[in-house]
Motif scaffolding. Structure first.
Motif, PDB file in Angstrom:
ATOM      1  N   TYR A  99       0.825  -1.200   0.000  1.00 29.79           N
ATOM      2  CA  TYR A  99       0.000   0.000   0.000  1.00 29.79           C
ATOM      3  C   TYR A  99       0.865   1.259   0.000  1.00 29.79           C
ATOM      4  O   TYR A  99       1.867   1.343   0.702  1.00 29.79           O
ATOM      5  N   ASN A 100       0.466   2.258  -0.808  1.00 26.56           N
ATOM      6  CA  ASN A 100       1.114   3.577  -0.817  1.00 26.56           C
ATOM      7  C   ASN A 100       2.618   3.502  -1.063  1.00 26.56           C
ATOM      8  O   ASN A 100       3.392   4.292  -0.516  1.00 26.56           O
ATOM      9  N   ASN A 101       3.026   2.568  -1.896  1.00 25.57           N
ATOM     10  CA  ASN A 101       4.462   2.469  -2.144  1.00 25.57           C
ATOM     11  C   ASN A 101       4.708   1.930  -3.549  1.00 25.57           C
ATOM     12  O   ASN A 101       3.926   1.140  -4.070  1.00 25.57           O
ATOM     13  N   LEU A 102       5.815   2.384  -4.142  1.00 31.64           N
ATOM     14  CA  LEU A 102       6.234   1.924  -5.456  1.00 31.64           C
ATOM     15  C   LEU A 102       7.663   1.416  -5.365  1.00 31.64           C
ATOM     16  O   LEU A 102       8.440   1.864  -4.520  1.00 31.64           O
ATOM     17  N   VAL A 103       7.991   0.499  -6.240  1.00 30.93           N
ATOM     18  CA  VAL A 103       9.371   0.025  -6.335  1.00 30.93           C
ATOM     19  C   VAL A 103       9.719  -0.088  -7.813  1.00 30.93           C
ATOM     20  O   VAL A 103       8.852  -0.373  -8.644  1.00 30.93           O
ATOM     21  N   VAL A 104      10.982   0.174  -8.144  1.00 31.28           N
ATOM     22  CA  VAL A 104      11.434   0.087  -9.535  1.00 31.28           C
ATOM     23  C   VAL A 104      12.161  -1.230  -9.755  1.00 31.28           C
ATOM     24  O   VAL A 104      13.134  -1.534  -9.062  1.00 31.28           O
ATOM     25  N   ASP A 105      11.675  -2.001 -10.705  1.00 27.10           N
ATOM     26  CA  ASP A 105      12.329  -3.246 -11.102  1.00 27.10           C
ATOM     27  C   ASP A 105      13.144  -2.937 -12.352  1.00 27.10           C
ATOM     28  O   ASP A 105      12.585  -2.764 -13.441  1.00 27.10           O
ATOM     29  N   PHE A 106      14.455  -2.879 -12.200  1.00 27.88           N
ATOM     30  CA  PHE A 106      15.298  -2.468 -13.313  1.00 27.88           C
ATOM     31  C   PHE A 106      15.386  -3.518 -14.412  1.00 27.88           C
ATOM     32  O   PHE A 106      15.916  -3.240 -15.492  1.00 27.88           O
ATOM     33  N   ARG A 107      14.835  -4.702 -14.178  1.00 30.57           N
ATOM     34  CA  ARG A 107      14.743  -5.680 -15.260  1.00 30.57           C
ATOM     35  C   ARG A 107      13.764  -5.208 -16.336  1.00 30.57           C
ATOM     36  O   ARG A 107      13.799  -5.697 -17.471  1.00 30.57           O
ATOM     37  N   SER A 108      12.897  -4.270 -15.984  1.00 31.36           N
ATOM     38  CA  SER A 108      11.894  -3.819 -16.947  1.00 31.36           C
ATOM     39  C   SER A 108      12.523  -3.087 -18.132  1.00 31.36           C
ATOM     40  O   SER A 108      11.953  -3.069 -19.223  1.00 31.36           O
ATOM     41  N   PHE A 109      13.697  -2.488 -17.935  1.00 34.55           N
ATOM     42  CA  PHE A 109      14.321  -1.748 -19.043  1.00 34.55           C
ATOM     43  C   PHE A 109      14.696  -2.672 -20.198  1.00 34.55           C
ATOM     44  O   PHE A 109      14.261  -2.441 -21.342  1.00 34.55           O
TER      45      PHE A 109
END
Length: 271
Positions: free
Chosen positions: A167-177
């Motif tokens: 909830y109320n949080n984001l994370v960046v998955d650098f595999r997405s690039f």
């Protein structure tokens, strides 16, 4: 910069500007500063601001001047600065009107699967920047690309802006690039929305702008083609997304660092 799509496939480029148009004069001042930085650093820059923010947390939140006046302001900014423009649309009927002024149509993350919006945007023939929804895996963007391509439009950008993590949080998955780059189109990293805390203040979103530089640097090292940042001269006074906006007076040093990382990464790629 009529060749901005071609340049986006070769040079690190930037999408910069305030989240929403708060008025012609303040937006113009920000755009002029951005144009000066673009000229000084000799980098491709697109000016970004929204005429409407239809997905604000609260019904009482500031949304912007609306389509007609907003596009008039953006047109004036383009005439004075020469910067190409990008803005959001929130419904299919806005696409053609927005395309008369802006160079790139942006589809917001929450709307990235809305077929009618994607098709209307594609039909304009403009570059289409689609923000990956916080709820999608990077490989899910293949279907988004497929929808746009049905109109013969291959001028597509894809933007990573973090994924929902509790909830109320984001994370960046650098595999997405690399995953999204394998779809064959430039990939952008939204460094400011990725530090947003959605709904974190109850009636508005919070943010952790102190983490913008580290995520932006990591994205360039990971091979992103462009970096998106919402900037404001007084972020704590911004009418939208202030907590995650980057201060305008700290913009140039950060961009210089990102360019250095890009140069270093390109110079040391394995043969």
């Amino acid at each position: 910069m009529s060749d901005i799509f071609t340049r986006s496939q070769k040079e690190l480029f930037f999408i910069l500007g305030p989240c929403v148009l708060e008025g012609l004069e303040p937006a113009m001042e920000i755009a002029c500063t951005i144009a000066e930085i673009s000229n000084d650093l000799k980098i491709p820059v697109i000016f970004k601001s929204s005429f409407d923010k239809a997905n604000r947390t609260s019904v009482t939140s500031f949304r912007g001047p609306g389509l007609k006046q907003g596009l008039e302001w953006l047109s004036s900014i383009k005439d004075k600065t020469g910067l190409p423009l990008i803005t959001d649309i929130h419904s299919p009927d806005q696409a053609e009107t927005a395309a008369e002024v802006v160079d790139i149509i942006q589809v917001p993350a929450f709307l990235c699967r809305q077929t009618d919006i994607l098709l209307a945007a594609a039909a304009t023939g403009k570059i289409i920047n689609v923000k990956k929804g916080q709820f999608l895996a990077p490989w899910d963007m293949a279907q988004v690309v497929s929808k746009i391509r049905t109109h013969g439009n291959h001028r597509i950008w894809l933007t990573e802006r973090g994924s929902i993590f509790g909830y109320n949080n984001l994370v960046v998955d650098f595999r997405s690039f690399p995953v999204m780059k394998d779809l064959g189109y430039p990939v952008i990293f939204d460094a400011t929305h990725s530090v947003q805390i959605p709904g974190g203040k109850g009636v508005s979103s919070g943010g952790q702008r102190e983490f913008v530089p580290v995520l932006a640097r990591a994205s360039v090292a990971a091979g992103t083609d462009g970096v998106f940042m919402e900037v404001h001269p007084f972020p704590d006074q911004a009418l939208c997304d202030g907590p995650n906006s980057w201060p305008l007076d700290k913009l140039k040093p950060l961009l210089k660092k990102l360019l250095e990382i890009r140069l270093s990464s390109n110079g040391h790629e394995p043969s």
